[in-house]
Write an enzyme that holds these catalytic residues in place. Structure first.
Site, PDB file in Angstrom:
ATOM      1  N   HIS A 261     129.641 -21.820  -0.908  1.00 42.66           N
ATOM      2  CA  HIS A 261     130.221 -20.883  -1.883  1.00 42.66           C
ATOM      3  C   HIS A 261     130.582 -21.620  -3.170  1.00 42.66           C
ATOM      4  O   HIS A 261     129.948 -21.416  -4.191  1.00 42.66           O
ATOM      5  CB  HIS A 261     131.415 -20.107  -1.327  1.00 42.66           C
ATOM      6  CG  HIS A 261     131.107 -19.307  -0.110  1.00 42.66           C
ATOM      7  ND1 HIS A 261     130.097 -18.362  -0.082  1.00 42.66           N
ATOM      8  CD2 HIS A 261     131.658 -19.320   1.124  1.00 42.66           C
ATOM      9  CE1 HIS A 261     130.040 -17.822   1.129  1.00 42.66           C
ATOM     10  NE2 HIS A 261     130.963 -18.395   1.879  1.00 42.66           N
ATOM     11  N   ASP A 310     124.593 -16.115   4.821  1.00 44.98           N
ATOM     12  CA  ASP A 310     125.998 -15.990   5.170  1.00 44.98           C
ATOM     13  C   ASP A 310     126.257 -14.788   6.080  1.00 44.98           C
ATOM     14  O   ASP A 310     125.948 -14.806   7.256  1.00 44.98           O
ATOM     15  CB  ASP A 310     126.827 -15.915   3.888  1.00 44.98           C
ATOM     16  CG  ASP A 310     128.327 -16.060   4.132  1.00 44.98           C
ATOM     17  OD1 ASP A 310     128.709 -16.340   5.279  1.00 44.98           O
ATOM     18  OD2 ASP A 310     129.112 -15.897   3.182  1.00 44.98           O
TER      19      ASP A 310
END
Length: 433
Positions: A261, A310
Site C-alpha cells: 500500500h 489484495d
C-alpha cells in the site's frame, strides 16, 4: 522437451513476430524469433510473461461486492466476521477457486499474505500449519506458483490486546511464530516468506525477530504500511515516528522488503523506501476508499513497484497496473507517468522479485510462464503492440502456461469450473450459522 510458437511475443527488447520458445521441464531453454511453428503448440495474439500477484488475501474474495456506506474500518469488521467461519477445508476450497480465477486473468504466481493461522479463539489445530498447508495445496491444485507470506500478527493495536476475532491470527510472540513457520514444507513452484502484518499488529520489540527470520533464510519480507492515516497518527503517538520510520529503526528496510500500500507517506518515508519494493493495490485501495499512493515519487526515489489484487475487488493484473497510472493522473493532473513497458514490468518482473521468485521475462533460463492476449477484441482493435499493456484487460487472456503446462486454454481452466467453484465455496461460507 516441448515448444510453444507465439504469433507475437513480448521479448526483453519488445514485441517480436513468430517466436518459438523451446521448453525443457518448467524452463525456457531457447528463444527463436522469426521461426516456423513446426509441431509446436501455437499461441495466437501477443504472448507476454506471466503476471505476479504480489499481495493476496484469498479469503477476501468472499467479500467482493460488499458495498454500502462506511470506511476501511467498518469493512474490516465484516472481514473479521468472515474470518471466523473459515476452517482448513473451506479455506482450501475458496483459495483454490480464487487462485484459478487469477490464472484466468493472467496471474501465474501469487503472494498469499496469510494470517488466519489457528481455529477461532486461538485454539491450535492438530497440525499448527493446517491453514497454511490448505493454501499451499490450493495453489498446487489450481496450478499457480505461490509464495506463502506467513504473517506475524500479535496485537490489536499500539499497546492494545487482541480482540476475540483476532485471537486466531496470533502465535503469542514472534519466537512462537517462527517455530511454527519453520515446520512449513513448500512444494515445487512454492516458497515460504515472512510478513509483519503492520506496525500496529506487531509490537516494535518483536519486529526484529521477524526480520532476522527472513534474512537468515533469504526469504522475502512484506508488511502492510501506512494504508490509513489513522495508522500514521497512532504510530506517531506511540513511537514518535511514522510506520516507515519505525520499520527502518527496526532494520526491516532493505532490497528484500516490500511495503504493501504505502499510501500515506511523508517525503522522508518516500526516500527511506527508495531501495525497497512497494506493492500497490489500486483497485482495492479505491474500493476501500484508502486513497492514492505516491507511485511516481516512489519510482523516482528508486523503489521497485509491483501490483497486487489484495481484497480481490478486481482480479486483473492489467487493470491493476493501469490503475497505478490512472491514480497518478488524477492526483497530478498530468498524463504519462509510466510507459506501457513499465506497467508490464510492474505486473511481471517486479512482482516476481517481490515474491523471491524468478520470472517476468521470455528469455532462456526463465520459467515457462506464458500469457497469450487475444488481439481480436474490440478493445484492442487498432492498438499498437507496444501499447497493449496499457489497454488490455483480463477478458483478453486466452491461454495461460505455467511451468510449461497449459493451465488455461481458450479461456477455460483445465480442471476447474471457476465460476461454479467460486459460487460453491462462497455460498458455503454464507450458509454457516
Amino acid at each position: 522437451m516441448t515448444a510453444y510458437w507465439c504469433e507475437r511475443a513480448w521479448l526483453p527488447t519488445g514485441p517480436a513476430p513468430a517466436v518459438l520458445l523451446d521448453v525443457d521441464g518448467d524452463r525456457i531453454t531457447a528463444v527463436r524469433p522469426g521461426a516456423e511453428p513446426g509441431f509446436a503448440t501455437r499461441l495466437t495474439g501477443l504472448v507476454v510473461p506471466g503476471a505476479a500477484n504480489a499481495h493476496s488475501h484469498a479469503f477476501h474474495r468472499a467479500l467482493r461486492g460488499a458495498g454500502g456506506p462506511g470506511t476501511f474500518w467498518t469493512w474490516r469488521d465484516r472481514m473479521y466476521r468472515l474470518a471466523r467461519r473459515l476452517d482448513p477445508d473451506r479455506y482450501h476450497r475458496l483459495a483454490r477457486a480464487a487462485y484459478a480465477e487469477m490464472l484466468l486473468a493472467g496471474y501465474t504466481a501469487v503472494g498469499e499474505f496469510h494470517y488466519v493461522h489457528h481455529a477461532p479463539g486461538g485454539t491450535r489445530y492438530a497440525d499448527p500449519n493446517a491453514m497454511g498447508e490448505a493454501l499451499l495445496h490450493a495453489a498446487r491444485d489450481a496450478g499457480i506458483r505461490c509464495t506463502l507470506l506467513d504473517t506475524c500478527y500479535l496485537a490489536g493495536g499500539f499497546g492494545t490486546p487482541l480482540d476475540e476475532p483476532q485471537l486466531r491470527f496470533s502465535d503469542g510472540d514472534a519466537h512462537a511464530w517462527a517455530e511454527r513457520v519453520d515446520a512449513l514444507r513448500p512444494g515445487p513452484g512454492q516458497r515460504i516468506g515472512a510478513a509483519v502484518h503492520s506496525v500496529r499488529a506487531v509490537p516494535a520489540e518483536q519486529i526484529p525477530h521477524v526480520v532476522d527470520w527472513a534474512r537468515h533464510r533469504g526469504a522475502p519480507l512484506h508488511a502492510h504500511l501506512s494504508e490509513q492515516p489513522a495508522e500514521n497518527t497512532a504510530c506517531r503517538a506511540a513511537h514518535g515516528t511514522t510506520p516507515t520510520g519505525l520499520l527502518a529503526a527496526r532494520g526491516a528496510l532493505d532490497a528484500e522488503f516490500t511495503a504493501v500500500h504505502a499510501t500515506h507517506l511523508t517525503d522522508e518515508d518516500v526516500t527511506a523506501l527508495g531501495g525497497a519494493g512497494v506493492c500497490l493495490c489500486p483497485t482495492t485501495e479505491a474500493d476501500l476508499a484508502d486513497g492514492i499512493g505516491p507511485a511516481g515519487a516512489l519510482a523516482a526515489a528508486g523503489a521497485t513497484l509491483s501490483i497486487g489484487s489484495d481484497g480481490h475487488s478486481a482480479v486483473d493484473p492489467w487493470a491493476e497496473a493501469q490503475a497505478v497510472e490512472a491514480g497518478q493522473r488524477l492526483a497530478t493532473g498530468r498524463r504519462g507517468h509510466f510507459t506501457p513497458a513499465a506497467l508490464l514490468g510492474m505486473a511481471t518482473a517486479a512482482g516476481h522479485r517481490a515474491l523471491g521468485m524468478p520470472g517476468g521475462a521470455l528469455a532462456p533460463g526463465a520459467p515457462a510462464d506464458l500469457v497469450a492476449l487475444d488481439l481480436g477484441s474490440a478493445r484492442l482493435a487498432g492498438v499498437e503492440l507496444t501499447d497493449v499493456p496499457a489497454v488490455a484487460r483480463a477478458a483478453d487472456v486466452r491461454d495461460v502456461v505455467v511451468g510449461g503446462e497449459h493451465v488455461v486454454r481458450d479461456r477455460a481452466h483445465r480442471t476447474i469450473d471457476v465460476p461454479a467453484a467460486l459460487r460453491s465455496a462462497i455460498d458455503d461460507l454464507r450458509e454457516d450459522p
